[in-house]
Design an enzyme around this catalytic site. Structure first.
Site, PDB file in Angstrom:
ATOM      1  N   SER A  26       3.027 -12.386   0.441  1.00  0.00           N
ATOM      2  CA  SER A  26       3.102 -10.831  -0.727  1.00  0.00           C
ATOM      3  C   SER A  26       1.789 -10.487  -0.313  1.00  0.00           C
ATOM      4  O   SER A  26       1.469  -9.305   1.019  1.00  0.00           O
ATOM      5  CB  SER A  26       3.411 -11.868  -1.784  1.00  0.00           C
ATOM      6  OG  SER A  26       3.966 -10.825  -2.381  1.00  0.00           O
TER       7      SER A  26
ATOM      8  N   ASP B 145      -9.349   8.681  -5.617  1.00  0.00           N
ATOM      9  CA  ASP B 145     -10.946   8.714  -4.492  1.00  0.00           C
ATOM     10  C   ASP B 145     -10.950   6.832  -3.996  1.00  0.00           C
ATOM     11  O   ASP B 145     -11.750   6.582  -3.850  1.00  0.00           O
ATOM     12  CB  ASP B 145     -12.182   8.506  -4.710  1.00  0.00           C
ATOM     13  CG  ASP B 145     -12.888   7.789  -6.007  1.00  0.00           C
ATOM     14  OD1 ASP B 145     -12.255   7.204  -7.056  1.00  0.00           O
ATOM     15  OD2 ASP B 145     -13.586   8.357  -6.562  1.00  0.00           O
TER      16      ASP B 145
ATOM     17  N   HIS C  94      12.058 -13.727  -1.606  1.00  0.00           N
ATOM     18  CA  HIS C  94      10.484 -13.281  -1.284  1.00  0.00           C
ATOM     19  C   HIS C  94       9.586 -14.810  -0.852  1.00  0.00           C
ATOM     20  O   HIS C  94       8.678 -14.525  -0.964  1.00  0.00           O
ATOM     21  CB  HIS C  94      10.104 -12.884  -2.084  1.00  0.00           C
ATOM     22  CG  HIS C  94       9.084 -12.252  -2.373  1.00  0.00           C
ATOM     23  ND1 HIS C  94       8.343 -11.191  -1.636  1.00  0.00           N
ATOM     24  CD2 HIS C  94       7.698 -12.387  -3.223  1.00  0.00           C
ATOM     25  CE1 HIS C  94       6.892 -11.181  -1.621  1.00  0.00           C
ATOM     26  NE2 HIS C  94       6.254 -11.587  -1.803  1.00  0.00           N
TER      27      HIS C  94
END
Length: 431
Positions: free
Chosen positions: A142, A351, A404
């Site tokens: 993951s 940023d 998953h």
């Protein structure tokens, strides 16, 4: 604490490393990063190749194995394994409401900004050098797969193989695009769950209506809301989740003095579902894993407006949500409240540094073997395949056999498959 121990036929060694908080100012402040080495007792002195494991999350420690089983069983046939507690988790210098409460919000935010994949990878690279390992393989589950691609971007010369399970990210798509896709997958999982258990829809509506009409408290004193209840849908993306979810719902109420109320057992289970209380990195930094030079601005919360079916009102169909974080969590969750201002500052941050070097990945020579799950609720398959098209020497095993958490469900088989794929890649003629 002891630095090593033996259990059965495995040797476990504990390692703690001092690393810079900020690699741009390596002398300013350090934190500790913990890693556990696991090796076959009979091979402890052999010159074995290393494999470092990157845990999913972000914000959770590496597994605490108690046997030779699953993917670890397969890995130990060939590798010396290093289980990394990513910075801020487990036995590393930990991030929690307790450890950050003394700092003003701007300092909390600045401190937390150093706990993304770029610095997790720099930690791993520092550890590799300190251990004297020339190259090692990575196994990323993951979010750990996201870390693997960051590693391939920054330090490809340090890697011999990269195995990724359910964790190939988009390299360039905005968080909003990710959540547009994710909400669709969550809807699919809701449809499948309620098709299997039609009576659960009425029960979920009953629970949600009760929460709207009553001040219900979890065992920690926190008010329990519909939005919190919806969040247990994060489990629907894991194999074998539907039946336990149904069992949890079917005995949610208990009768006292002739009236129904939510049971303590149910409420205690709901609190146990809130891992954000003990692992706040997940809530604070999850959206930032999709951010490069852009702010998330609470992406999942904004994108949710395009999916009104997830905003429950009485008389509506009930829908669970999934792997999303929301700003209201920092108003409702007791252990997130002290971090609310910092979370808002980070959500507005523009940023964020690059997590991937697209050009470096386009020149990749390291074998990259990936399990891509066709029905993954957390990582969009099409985005994964889009990424792999731009990475030479990569190969995807696309399967709907697993959800998953396939590595946890059938890790020995999955890792064996990926190791075979990587070997095939390494034997291809070089261009």
């Amino acid at each position: 604490m002891q630095t090593s121990f033996i259990d059965g036929d495995l040797l476990y060694r504990q390692h703690t490393f001092e690393v810079p908080l900020d690699y741009n100012q390596p002398q300013a402040q350090t934190i500790s990063v913990f890693a556990r080495e696991v090796v076959d007792l009979n091979q402890q002195n052999d010159d074995l190749p290393w494999l470092v494991y990157f845990q999913g999350g972000p914000g959770f420690p590496s597994p605490r194995p108690d046997s030779r089983s699953g993917w670890l069983k397969r890995a130990l046939q060939q590798y010396r394994v290093l289980l990394l507690d990513q910075r801020g988790t487990g036995n590393s210098t930990v991030i929690s409401h307790q450890t950050l409460a003394h700092l003003p919000a701007p300092e909390q935010a600045e401190y937390l900004s150093h706990f993304r994949a770029d610095n997790i990878v720099r930690d791993a690279e520092t550890i590799r050098e300190k251990l004297g390992v020339k190259q090692w393989a990575t196994l990323g589950q993951s979010f750990g797969g996201f870390c693997s691609l960051t590693y391939l971007s920054f330090f490809p010369q340090s890697l011999s193989r990269a195995y990724i399970t359910g964790g190939v990210p988009s390299l360039s798509r905005h968080a909003d695009e990710v959540y547009q896709a994710t909400y669709q997958r969550v809807q699919d999982k809701n449809n499948a769950f309620f098709a299997q258990f039609p009576s659960a829809q009425a029960q979920c509506q009953k629970i949600a209506d009760y929460l709207l009409d009553n001040d219900v408290r979890l065992p920690n004193g926190q008010r329990f809301t519909v939005e919190q209840f919806q969040m247990i849908g994060i489990n629907l993306g894991r194999s074998g989740a539907n039946v336990p979810m149904y069992y949890l719902l079917e005995d949610a109420f208990v009768e006292t003095n002739g009236q129904e109320t939510l049971s303590y057992a149910f409420l205690n289970a709901m609190l146990a579902e809130q891992s954000y209380q003990t692992n706040p990195i997940y809530a604070i930094l999850h959206e930032s894993i999709y951010c490069q030079h852009s702010a998330s601005k609470w992406s999942a919360h904004r994108v949710r407006d395009s999916f009104p079916q997830f905003n429950y009102q009485k008389g509506n169909t009930f829908q669970f949500t999934g792997e999303m974080v929301y700003p209201w969590m920092f108003e409702q969750f007791e252990c997130l409240k002290p971090l609310q201002k910092a979370a808002n500052l980070l959500a507005e941050r523009t940023d964020w540094a690059d997590l991937y070097d697209i050009q470096a990945l386009a020149n990749n020579t390291v074998p990259v073997a990936c399990a891509v799950y066709a029905e993954d609720m957390y990582v969009e398959m099409q985005y994964s395949l889009e990424t792999l098209k731009g990475i030479p020497n990569s190969k995807a095993w696309i399967t709907n056999e697993y959800e998953h958490n396939g590595l946890r469900a059938d890790g020995e088989r999955i890792l064996d498959k990926l190791m075979e794929m990587a070997e095939d890649i390494s034997n291809l003629p070089k261009q």
